[in-house]
Design an enzyme around this catalytic site. Structure first.
Site, PDB file in Angstrom:
ATOM      1  N   ASP A  43       0.815  -1.221   0.000  1.00 40.69           N
ATOM      2  CA  ASP A  43       0.000   0.000   0.000  1.00 40.69           C
ATOM      3  C   ASP A  43       0.847   1.268   0.000  1.00 40.69           C
ATOM      4  O   ASP A  43       0.418   2.313   0.481  1.00 40.69           O
ATOM      5  CB  ASP A  43      -0.955   0.023   1.216  1.00 40.69           C
ATOM      6  CG  ASP A  43      -1.772  -1.243   1.336  1.00 40.69           C
ATOM      7  OD1 ASP A  43      -2.466  -1.578   0.365  1.00 40.69           O
ATOM      8  OD2 ASP A  43      -1.705  -1.895   2.396  1.00 40.69           O
ATOM      9  N   HIS A  71      -3.920  -1.671  -6.349  1.00 43.67           N
ATOM     10  CA  HIS A  71      -3.235  -0.442  -6.755  1.00 43.67           C
ATOM     11  C   HIS A  71      -4.271   0.579  -7.197  1.00 43.67           C
ATOM     12  O   HIS A  71      -5.175   0.249  -7.976  1.00 43.67           O
ATOM     13  CB  HIS A  71      -2.266  -0.716  -7.910  1.00 43.67           C
ATOM     14  CG  HIS A  71      -1.142  -1.628  -7.547  1.00 43.67           C
ATOM     15  ND1 HIS A  71      -0.386  -2.308  -8.488  1.00 43.67           N
ATOM     16  CD2 HIS A  71      -0.635  -1.992  -6.353  1.00 43.67           C
ATOM     17  CE1 HIS A  71       0.529  -3.041  -7.875  1.00 43.67           C
ATOM     18  NE2 HIS A  71       0.386  -2.870  -6.587  1.00 43.67           N
TER      19      HIS A  71
END
Length: 463
Positions: A43, A71
């Protein structure tokens, strides 16, 4: 009779250049690939960095993981979420490849593509290549993933250190890689070959899992019907990934970008085991997941937030279970793209970044979300771990030890200035520049990009 080998002999060795009929020196490695990897627990904003580099790439590749990754890319005000598709699919002039190291859930793949197509991602199926050696994730793998997590929770931590649960995404990734490792898995090439044979093997695989998990129910005929439909939609995209990559590496000059999923501290071998993913998300995964020789690895860019986050369970030495952690979570909108769970937040940990660099050999770092720190009165950075009051010279493998470490911090004054409009280095306040210089000097890797916002335009390029 003895044989000798000289540098001249090596130089004279040759092989056909792909598709040319001409000889090529073995010393000619071909094109270099650029690899983008997460340097923390995921992340970090890899999608944004990949999107930036993909604007000039000819080929963008995913090498491992599955739709447990997430993503987010913002282009022209539109927010795209990718899980299986390479983030570079946004570039209409590039080809995207899902490599053999990826495990593919076909319903998830097409759902993701269709969802993003409605947002403006046109023609993605014509730009996508899927390796015929990639393994498949089935719906029952996802059910088993949930059953295993429930079973671990019931163990009350007896077999998994301090906590029974691993915090899996329940996307079936672990069970699919287990099928792969036990040599009972099914690949894309199997699905597209003899469907009668595929059906027999699929039924056997279901029975194996039902023997382990009697509560597992699978409508086999319904699943096979859907898989047959998916196979026809998938067929035009499928290629032999090894030969495709060889052509890309040794044919006409191409810019090739490899997009890693997950991150270094989630690697199955080098991460915070057992609280990890089921694949190699460090640089070695680029080679094994695409059939790329190490000789062809060029730049390796690590992506790190200006602080640290983690989704799920596991040791997190710099975590802040206080107002600081809440502020980072709120300002950073720290919610998992795949899981929807709030991310745990803490100060930047340079111990894990140096460890990630040791494994991956980063040639540059992208530091994202610097703007989230704009309101801080002071900012801390973890620089070392102590156990029983003594510094330890390494990142510990044992999770019991990692849970007990005391973090040694360096403290910096906050810059208390909005950096979101900064577009070049000199736009940043001096205190922010000092913070960035400290990070790159401590890790020993130059910072190439600094992120101060969501969009592509909010990345400051350093060199």
């Amino acid at each position: 009779m003895s044989l000798t080998w000289s540098a001249k002999d090596h130089k004279n060795m040759s092989q056909p250049a792909a598709g040319t009929g001409q000889k090529r020196s073995r010393g000619d490695a071909g094109n270099k690939v650029t690899v983008v990897l997460g340097a923390q627990w995921g992340d970090e904003g890899k999608g944004k960095v990949v999107d930036l580099l993909a604007t000039e790439a000819d080929v963008v590749c995913r090498c491992q993981g599955g739709n447990n990754a997430g993503h987010t890319v913002v282009v022209d005000g539109k927010e795209y979420d990718f899980h299986l598709l390479p983030s570079g699919i946004i570039n209409s002039k590039s080809t995207s490849l899902i490599g053999n190291g990826v495990v593919i859930h076909l319903p998830g793949l097409f759902e993701e593509g269709d969802k993003n197509e409605k947002k403006g991602l046109k023609g993605w199926e014509k730009r996508l290549i899927v390796s015929d050696r990639a393994h498949l994730v089935f719906d029952f793998h996802q059910v088993v993933d949930g059953l295993q997590e429930t079973e671990r929770q019931a163990q009350d931590g007896k077999n998994f250190g301090l906590c029974g649960s691993i915090g899996t995404t329940k996307k079936g990734i672990g069970p699919a890689y287990s099928s792969k490792a036990s040599r009972t898995g099914l690949r894309v090439c199997d699905l597209l070959a003899d469907f009668k044979d595929f059906s027999v093997r699929f039924k056997n695989l279901v029975r194996q899992h039902q023997a382990m998990y009697p509560a597992l129910t699978v409508d086999v005929e319904d699943q096979l019907k859907k898989l047959k439909e998916y196979s026809e939609r998938l067929r035009p995209m499928v290629r032999d990934g090894v030969y495709y990559m060889y052509e890309a590496l040794h044919g006409s000059p191409k810019k090739i970008l490899v997009e890693g999923a997950n991150a270094a501290l989630l690697d199955i071998d080098f991460g915070t085991y057992p609280f990890v993913t089921s694949s190699n998300c460090t640089v070695g995964g680029a080679c094994t997941g695409l059939g790329i020789p190490p000789l062809n690895i060029g730049d390796v860019f690590g992506v790190s937030k200006a602080y640290t986050t983690r989704v799920g369970i596991g040791a997190f030495p710099t975590e802040q279970l206080n107002a600081v952690g809440e502020l980072l979570q709120t300002r950073g909108h720290e919610v998992g793209v795949t899981t929807g769970r709030k991310r745990r937040c803490g100060w930047l940990d340079l111990v894990i970044l140096r460890y990630a660099h040791m494994i991956n050999g980063f040639t540059g770092i992208a530091l994202t979300k610097l703007d989230i720190l704009d309101v801080m009165d002071e900012i801390k950075v973890g620089v070392a771990y102590k156990v029983n009051g003594k510094r330890i010279p390494h990142f510990p493998a044992n999770m019991d030890v990692l849970h007990k470490v005391e973090v040694e911090y360096e403290t910096f004054p906050g810059w208390k200035t909005d950096t979101s409009a900064a577009r070049k280095w000199n736009d940043l306040p001096a205190k922010a520049q000092n913070y960035i210089h400290f990070i790159e000097n401590h890790i020993g890797v130059p910072i190439k990009w600094i992120g101060v916002g969501k969009s592509r335009e909010c990345m400051i390029q350093m060199f």
